[in-house]
Enzyme design. Structure first.
Site, PDB file in Angstrom:
ATOM      1  N   GLU A  88       0.996  -1.345   0.050  1.00  0.00           N
ATOM      2  CA  GLU A  88       0.037   0.036  -0.060  1.00  0.00           C
ATOM      3  C   GLU A  88       0.931   1.312   0.071  1.00  0.00           C
ATOM      4  OE1 GLU A  88      -3.453   0.630  -0.382  1.00  0.00           O
ATOM      5  OE2 GLU A  88      -2.735   2.763  -0.111  1.00  0.00           O
ATOM      6  N   THR A 130      -5.794   1.356  -5.549  1.00  0.00           N
ATOM      7  CA  THR A 130      -5.430   0.073  -5.291  1.00  0.00           C
ATOM      8  C   THR A 130      -5.850  -0.810  -6.382  1.00  0.00           C
ATOM      9  OG1 THR A 130      -5.364   0.584  -2.941  1.00  0.00           O
ATOM     10  CG2 THR A 130      -5.152  -1.766  -3.648  1.00  0.00           C
ATOM     11  N   HIS A 245      -1.859   3.301   4.583  1.00  0.00           N
ATOM     12  CA  HIS A 245      -2.767   4.004   3.948  1.00  0.00           C
ATOM     13  C   HIS A 245      -2.945   5.443   4.493  1.00  0.00           C
ATOM     14  CE1 HIS A 245      -6.237   5.259   1.820  1.00  0.00           C
ATOM     15  NE2 HIS A 245      -6.151   4.384   0.994  1.00  0.00           N
ATOM     16  N   ASP A 303       1.511   0.115  -4.863  1.00  0.00           N
ATOM     17  CA  ASP A 303       0.273   0.163  -5.641  1.00  0.00           C
ATOM     18  C   ASP A 303       0.249   1.656  -6.415  1.00  0.00           C
ATOM     19  OD1 ASP A 303      -0.384   1.537  -3.354  1.00  0.00           O
ATOM     20  OD2 ASP A 303      -2.427   0.250  -3.123  1.00  0.00           O
TER      21      ASP A 303
HETATM   22  C1  GP9 Z   1      -8.905  -0.679   0.527  1.00  0.00           C
HETATM   23  C2  GP9 Z   1      -7.751  -0.610   0.118  1.00  0.00           C
HETATM   24  C3  GP9 Z   1      -7.081   0.907  -0.149  1.00  0.00           C
HETATM   25  O1  GP9 Z   1      -9.351  -1.996   0.505  1.00  0.00           O
HETATM   26  O2  GP9 Z   1      -7.368  -1.314  -1.304  1.00  0.00           O
HETATM   27  O3  GP9 Z   1      -7.781   1.291  -1.286  1.00  0.00           O
HETATM   28  P1  GP9 Z   1      -7.094   2.790  -1.981  1.00  0.00           P
HETATM   29  O4  GP9 Z   1      -7.586   4.096  -1.491  1.00  0.00           O
HETATM   30  O5  GP9 Z   1      -5.529   2.681  -1.707  1.00  0.00           O
HETATM   31  O6  GP9 Z   1      -7.322   2.670  -3.261  1.00  0.00           O
HETATM   32 MN    MN Z   2      -3.745   1.591  -2.328  1.00  0.00          MN
END
Ligand code: GP9
Ligand code: MN
Length: 465
Positions: A88, A130, A245, A303
């Site tokens: 992340e 993501t 995140h 990501d």
């Molecule tokens: C949530 C995670 C985060 O399930 O994938 O999402 P993002 O905001 O980074 O797209």
């Molecule tokens: Mn993400």
């Protein structure tokens, strides 16, 4: 309701990122209307597409050179489990960097010495964040210029990596401790051919093992390894981490780095990155303890960015620069791609690539031929792969130049250069994005894979349960 929803959650409808949150925000009835409108819009484009439309896109793709495989790498991981980890918000600038004499990513820094590490690898996501990264990696198509393809085209025909691997006897699964409807994953995964999605309800999520967005990454890996061990092998498993995140919250006890980077946000980011690093270390320990390590390969990728341009003043100071120029901004879209194959030494690879290249690259390692006429990416281990990355906003990076915001820069110096130097590739970049979009909007893959289905799409009834 719609106005309120937009005030409380800006971009709620344009990004359409969580089915449940949208339903909660605008009400069930409005959601049905919204979903109907969204689907009808998409369906219309699809209905008017026919097998003729595929000709241009396909002839464009067919011009790509056939990959010449590297015999040392082709099939090097044949029959092994694939452990794919979505890291992340991990940007490359934190790797191999210290604060107060402490490495921010000590485990990853160590790992890249024993892995194939792509140093010039870029994130190519759009609003789908993501989920766009997942889409790129699994399909070798670009995400859409707006909205999230996971929402808007979850019922298209795709030739996904999990579906190809399934045909070769792989079991396919995803591990992510979030609600299964987030990014419409439950529907998209089923369509992409995933056998099993271990989501929020499969995990033991309590207050004391959660922070920010949910289950912390260390207990996430600890719990999911047990699940993975139950799977038939070989498997293709995708692990999606979460702790790093925005807004980068962390319990005191998990703060392994405490550095004041001059911005609270950036300081928190460095600490959650450090925690993410620790969690990956735990994943490797667990894989070794349980014996999974020896018959698996590990593909780790960032990501998308974590530090947005809002924090560039602080980031410039942190990086010791006066400002973040448009050229620097593109450099900051670098995310790590680390491929660790137990028993192989690995090396640093300077080729330029992006998330769109991951699918053919994995297939190369597994000894499966790739189809340049169905993928926009290239297998980065092939001998004759090109070296470039096209970002979703049309910016691009080639060996010689970086193009962004209608300006051309010399890649080596970062200095503005003659626009003519960017011109020929600019056209290619536009075409590539446009053909990829056309394939998605018109659901053209159904023709490319030999089907002749021209029937209009039926509204997604499963969503009305
Ligand atoms: C949530 C995670 C985060 O399930 O994938 O999402 P993002 O905001 O980074 O797209
Ligand atoms: Mn993400």
């Amino acid at each position: 309701n719609l106005v309120m929803a937009e005030v409380v959650r800006p971009e709620l409808l344009t990004r359409t990122f969580d089915r449940q949150i949208i339903v909660k925000s605008i009400g069930t009835y409005n959601y049905h209307v919204y979903d109907f409108v969204l689907n009808t819009r998409m369906t219309t484009k699809k209905v008017f597409a026919d097998s003729e439309d595929v000709v241009d896109a396909q002839s464009f793709l067919r011009q790509q050179p056939k990959p010449v495989v590297d015999p040392a790498m082709f099939g090097a991981a044949e029959g092994k489990n694939v452990i794919l980890v979505s890291l992340e918000s991990l940007q490359s600038f934190v790797l191999e960097r210290e604060v107060n004499g402490q490495e921010i990513t000590p485990f990853l820094n160590d790992l890249i010495e024993k892995s194939f590490y792509f140093e010039h690898f870029y994130q190519q996501t759009g609003q789908g964040k993501t989920s766009d990264a997942e889409f790129l990696v699994d399909n070798s198509l670009y995400p859409l210029p707006s909205g999230a393809v996971y929402f808007t085209h979850a019922q298209n025909t795709f030739e996904s990596l999990p579906s190809i691997l399934k045909e070769r006897g792989y079991y396919t699964a995803v591990f992510h401790a979030n609600d299964k409807t987030f990014w419409n994953r439950d529907l998209m995964y089923a369509n992409l051919g995933y056998d099993r999605f271990f989501s929020l309800t499969d995990f033991d999520v309590r207050e004391d093992n959660s922070v920010g967005w949910g289950l912390k990454d260390i207990p996430f890996f600890e719990q999911s390894i047990g699940m993975a061990l139950e799977l038939p092998q070989p498997f293709y498993g995708k692990w999606i981490t979460l702790t790093n995140h925005f807004p980068f919250e962390l319990d005191e006890a998990d703060k392994l780095i405490d550095y004041d980077a001059g911005s609270a946000n950036l300081s928190r980011y460095l600490a959650t990155v450090r925690y993410l690093d620790e969690s990956v270390k735990r994943l490797f320990e667990l894989a070794k303890e349980t014996g999974l390590y020896d018959n698996s390969i590990f593909v780790l990728y960032g990501d998308h960015y974590g530090i947005s341009s809002e924090y560039y003043r602080a980031l410039a100071r942190f990086l010791g620069r006066e400002e973040i120029t448009p050229y620097d901004h593109i450099q900051l879209q670098k995310v790590p791609l680390i491929i660790h194959i137990p028993g192989m030494e690995g090396k640093r690879i300077a080729t330029i690539g992006g998330q769109v290249d991951v699918k053919p690259t994995i297939l190369h390692l597994l000894g499966i031929e790739t189809r340049p006429d169905r993928n926009f990416g290239h297998d980065l281990f092939s001998v004759n792969h090109p070296s470039y990355a096209i970002l979703r906003d049309g910016s691009f990076i080639t060996e010689d130049v970086v193009y962004t915001e209608e300006a051309c820069f010399d890649r080596a110096t970062g200095e503005p250069t003659d626009e003519a130097k960017c011109e020929s590739f600019r056209e290619r970049a536009e075409q590539e994005l446009r053909y990829s979009d056309e394939i998605i909007y018109g659901d053209l893959m159904r023709f490319m894979l030999g089907g002749t289905d021209t029937a209009p799409q039926i509204p997604r009834l499963s969503m009305y349960k």
